[in-house]
Design a protein around this motif. Structure first.
Motif, PDB file in Angstrom:
ATOM      1  N   TYR A   1     -66.326 102.848 -12.667  1.00  0.00           N
ATOM      2  CA  TYR A   1     -65.071 101.942 -13.413  1.00  0.00           C
ATOM      3  C   TYR A   1     -64.499 102.914 -14.432  1.00  0.00           C
ATOM      4  CZ  TYR A   1     -62.638  98.634 -16.277  1.00  0.00           C
ATOM      5  OH  TYR A   1     -61.512  98.107 -16.996  1.00  0.00           O
ATOM      6  N   ILE A   2     -63.374 103.284 -14.202  1.00  0.00           N
ATOM      7  CA  ILE A   2     -62.645 104.281 -15.226  1.00  0.00           C
ATOM      8  C   ILE A   2     -61.501 103.448 -15.889  1.00  0.00           C
ATOM      9  CG2 ILE A   2     -61.263 106.280 -15.582  1.00  0.00           C
ATOM     10  CD1 ILE A   2     -62.411 107.157 -12.767  1.00  0.00           C
ATOM     11  N   SER A   3     -61.572 103.340 -17.465  1.00  0.00           N
ATOM     12  CA  SER A   3     -60.711 102.494 -18.161  1.00  0.00           C
ATOM     13  C   SER A   3     -60.168 103.274 -19.223  1.00  0.00           C
ATOM     14  CB  SER A   3     -61.325 101.106 -18.628  1.00  0.00           C
ATOM     15  OG  SER A   3     -62.396 101.546 -19.633  1.00  0.00           O
ATOM     16  N   GLY A   4     -59.187 102.753 -19.994  1.00  0.00           N
ATOM     17  CA  GLY A   4     -58.606 103.550 -21.151  1.00  0.00           C
ATOM     18  C   GLY A   4     -57.960 104.774 -20.919  1.00  0.00           C
TER      19      GLY A   4
ATOM     20  N   ARG B   1     -66.309 109.567  -2.048  1.00  0.00           N
ATOM     21  CA  ARG B   1     -67.813 109.351  -2.052  1.00  0.00           C
ATOM     22  C   ARG B   1     -68.380 108.410  -2.698  1.00  0.00           C
ATOM     23  NH1 ARG B   1     -69.047 113.105  -4.781  1.00  0.00           N
ATOM     24  NH2 ARG B   1     -67.209 114.207  -5.176  1.00  0.00           N
ATOM     25  N   ASN B   2     -67.397 107.682  -3.437  1.00  0.00           N
ATOM     26  CA  ASN B   2     -67.808 106.617  -4.249  1.00  0.00           C
ATOM     27  C   ASN B   2     -66.981 105.444  -4.315  1.00  0.00           C
ATOM     28  OD1 ASN B   2     -70.050 107.968  -6.146  1.00  0.00           O
ATOM     29  ND2 ASN B   2     -68.491 109.520  -5.975  1.00  0.00           N
ATOM     30  N   HIS B   3     -67.288 104.288  -4.788  1.00  0.00           N
ATOM     31  CA  HIS B   3     -66.094 103.233  -4.961  1.00  0.00           C
ATOM     32  C   HIS B   3     -65.401 103.332  -6.251  1.00  0.00           C
ATOM     33  CE1 HIS B   3     -65.040  98.686  -4.169  1.00  0.00           C
ATOM     34  NE2 HIS B   3     -64.077  99.555  -3.989  1.00  0.00           N
ATOM     35  N   VAL B   4     -64.306 103.836  -6.404  1.00  0.00           N
ATOM     36  CA  VAL B   4     -63.675 103.773  -7.740  1.00  0.00           C
ATOM     37  C   VAL B   4     -62.728 102.626  -8.004  1.00  0.00           C
ATOM     38  CG1 VAL B   4     -62.033 105.421  -8.735  1.00  0.00           C
ATOM     39  CG2 VAL B   4     -63.975 106.432  -7.326  1.00  0.00           C
TER      40      VAL B   4
END
Length: 593
Positions: free
Chosen positions: A394-397, A420-423
């Motif tokens: 999880y990418i925030s900010g 390769r990942n769940h983003v």
């Protein structure tokens, strides 16, 4: 070097000692034999007193073999009675009397029982489990009027004390040779197994990962960890045993003593039980957990954080459960749009908890807190979450990061992180306004877009939200509050809620803390909301918020801003100065106020 197998023979009687030495002539190139005479306890003492001889195996017979096996760690091979040995003894006994009793341990009497049944022989068989039962058994046989006892040498001595005639069950050359052959095969198999174990141990010791294995009682049965304070990490692993699934492996990431540990865990079943295996890869962590924008959660930690949040209570009201379930199932990149305080991290956590990646780590990257070192870690370190697979990230900010957001987008695309990942990404919105580069992220990564409802858009649900909050809050409080006065509810519904659910939770906590009766008073609601309108608030997420006091001098407010930015920059005054657009000296001066 002597490659012969060293055998200690314990002969219950002298005749067997002679037989064992004679039979060993046929194996003189394979074995070194030492034969001692001793029956039952004497035989056990002889075996225990000769450990210094470094024997590979012990050979004995009958009750003596059983007792030795129970009291020494060297493997014991028993000399069996052959069918010929039993028939020969029975024939001799029948030549003396037809009233025959058989006495022996189970390994002897079971074989005799089988043959006597096959031949329709009427024998009275007495099976004993321990030597201390012999005396009473022989007395009983004497009282029953038996004349002949068929038994081994250990029993014969006691039989004679009770005036009973004995025919010995003796082992011939065939049984002794079979015992030697079995002993050789046993020792060779054990040597091969030890050699294979030593080889596998070398393989494990030379691999990059450490390995720790726990048995089903959570005891360590194997560990090749050699670094200092390994006991602390092994205790942390022990606490994770219950969370390791039984049907598949899982991954765990831990920060401990400034190290980052990537752990693969699985359960293995064998004939002796279930074992939990941890493969541990250690690297020097470039940051302390969460302080530089990257934080790892295990499944249990993420699960607890979500189900203890207010967001889980209101997810049904928001009506987007189905959208979250679909996002979890298809694993395309997800873009969350929502105003400040709408619970974007909790929404990402919900998607993670509903996905099949639930046994892999949940990694939260707050770009607002990324410094140069953690940004470099993301791009080039082999332990970067961007270099890993099958995680939920999880990418925030992103809109507040110190680096160029498009640089981050380039890194995500070049490293094929989304393949390769769940983003999951999030951007704050101001009403319906979406930042231009947020659209760039969405389009370039092919994101599924989910819009999180503002509190104002569902203000008609506020009475239900208030009651949900109170019911949840009462579980952890001794306060007995039944609800809110109707006029107070109306004021709450008319409020604008610029910081949404985070602000709602904070205001409700304040109202509960100042209420001393069964209903929250309208006048208290009015005071709190009026103060809220006059106080600019900077929300820090669904779990809480920070109030910025405007009733101060300009220097005091500037100092507060500098201290907050310094905290986000981990005390790095150069980075804080760059973010604020002032000199390092100015940052130093305000930090001292």
């Amino acid at each position: 070097m002597n490659d012969k197998i060293r055998i200690l023979g314990i002969a219950p009687y002298n005749g067997m000692k002679t037989q064992m030495i004679k039979a060993a002539e046929d194996y003189k190139d394979r074995i070194d034999l030492v034969v001692l005479e001793g029956d039952l306890q004497e035989g056990v003492s002889a075996a225990r007193n000769n450990f210094h001889g470094d024997f590979d195996v012990i050979i004995s017979r009958g009750g003596t073999a059983r007792m030795i096996r129970d009291q020494v760690s060297v493997p014991v091979v028993e000399i069996d009675l052959t069918d010929y040995d039993i028939l020969r003894a029975m024939r001799l006994a029948e030549n003396i009397s037809t009233d025959i009793a058989v006495v022996g341990f189970p390994n002897i009497t079971e074989a005799i029982q089988g043959i006597s049944t096959l031949l329709s022989k009427k024998l009275r068989i007495f099976t004993i489990e321990s030597a201390d039962k012999l005396d009473n058994t022989m007395q009983h046989i004497h009282d029953q009027g038996y004349k002949i006892v068929l038994c081994d040498a250990s029993s014969a001595t006691i039989a004679k004390r009770h005036s009973l005639n004995c025919v010995l069950l003796t082992s011939g050359q065939s049984g002794i040779r079979k015992a030697y052959t079995n002993a050789i095969h046993l020792v060779e198999s054990m040597q091969k197994l030890r050699s294979e174990n030593a080889f596998l141990r070398q393989v494990i010791d030379r691999q990059a990962n450490d390995t720790v294995i726990f048995d089903n009682k959570e005891n360590i049965i194997f560990s090749n960890m050699k670094f200092e304070k390994r006991d602390e990490l092994q205790n942390l692993l022990k606490k994770e045993i219950s969370s390791v699934p039984s049907n598949k492996s899982c991954r765990i990431i831990k920060h401990h003593n400034k190290n980052l540990y990537h752990i693969k865990a699985l359960k293995l079943n064998s004939d002796t039980g279930t074992y939990t295996v941890f493969y541990v890869e250690r690297s020097r962590a470039p940051f302390l957990s969460g302080r530089s924008g990257i934080k790892y959660f295990t499944q249990a930690e993420a699960h607890e954080a979500f189900y203890n949040s207010f967001f889980v209570s209101i997810s049904d009201i928001l009506g987007n459960d189905e959208d979250f379930a679909r996002a979890a199932r298809f694993k395309r990149p997800v873009m969350l749009f929502g105003e400040d305080g709408t619970g974007k991290e909790s929404a990402a956590n919900m998607i993670y908890n509903k996905s099949s990646n639930g046994n892999k780590p949940f990694i939260v990257i707050n770009c607002e807190l990324l410094n140069d070192k953690s940004m470099e870690f993301l791009q080039s370190n082999q332990h970067s979450p961007f270099a890993d697979s099958d995680n939920t990230i999880y990418i925030s900010g992103i809109s507040s990061m110190n680096h160029n957001p498009l640089q981050l987008l380039s890194v995500i695309m070049d490293m094929e992180v989304c393949l390769r990942n769940h983003v999951i990404l999030s951007f704050p919105t101001n009403g319906s306004s979406i930042p231009k580069f947020a659209e760039t992220f969405t389009n370039k990564l092919g994101c599924t877009v989910l819009n999180l409802s503002s509190l104002r858009s569902i203000s008609c649900q506020l009475p239900k939200l208030i009651n949900l909050f109170l019911s949840q809050f009462m579980q952890f409080s001794e306060t007995d509050i039944l609800g809110m006065e109707d006029e107070g509810i109306k004021l709450m519904m008319d409020f604008n809620w610029p910081h949404n659910y985070a602000q709602f939770r904070r205001i409700m906590e304040e109202l509960v803390s100042i209420t001393d009766q069964s209903l929250i008073r309208t006048e208290d609601v009015s005071k709190v909301l009026e103060r809220e309108k006059l106080t600019p608030v900077t929300s820090s997420g669904i779990n809480g918020s920070e109030v910025f006091d405007m009733n101060r001098t300009l220097d005091e407010m500037n100092a507060e801003i500098v201290r907050r930015v310094l905290k986000q920059c981990d005390g790095n005054q150069t980075l804080a100065a760059k973010r604020l657009g002032v000199s390092r000296t100015t940052v130093w001066r305000y930090a001292k106020i």
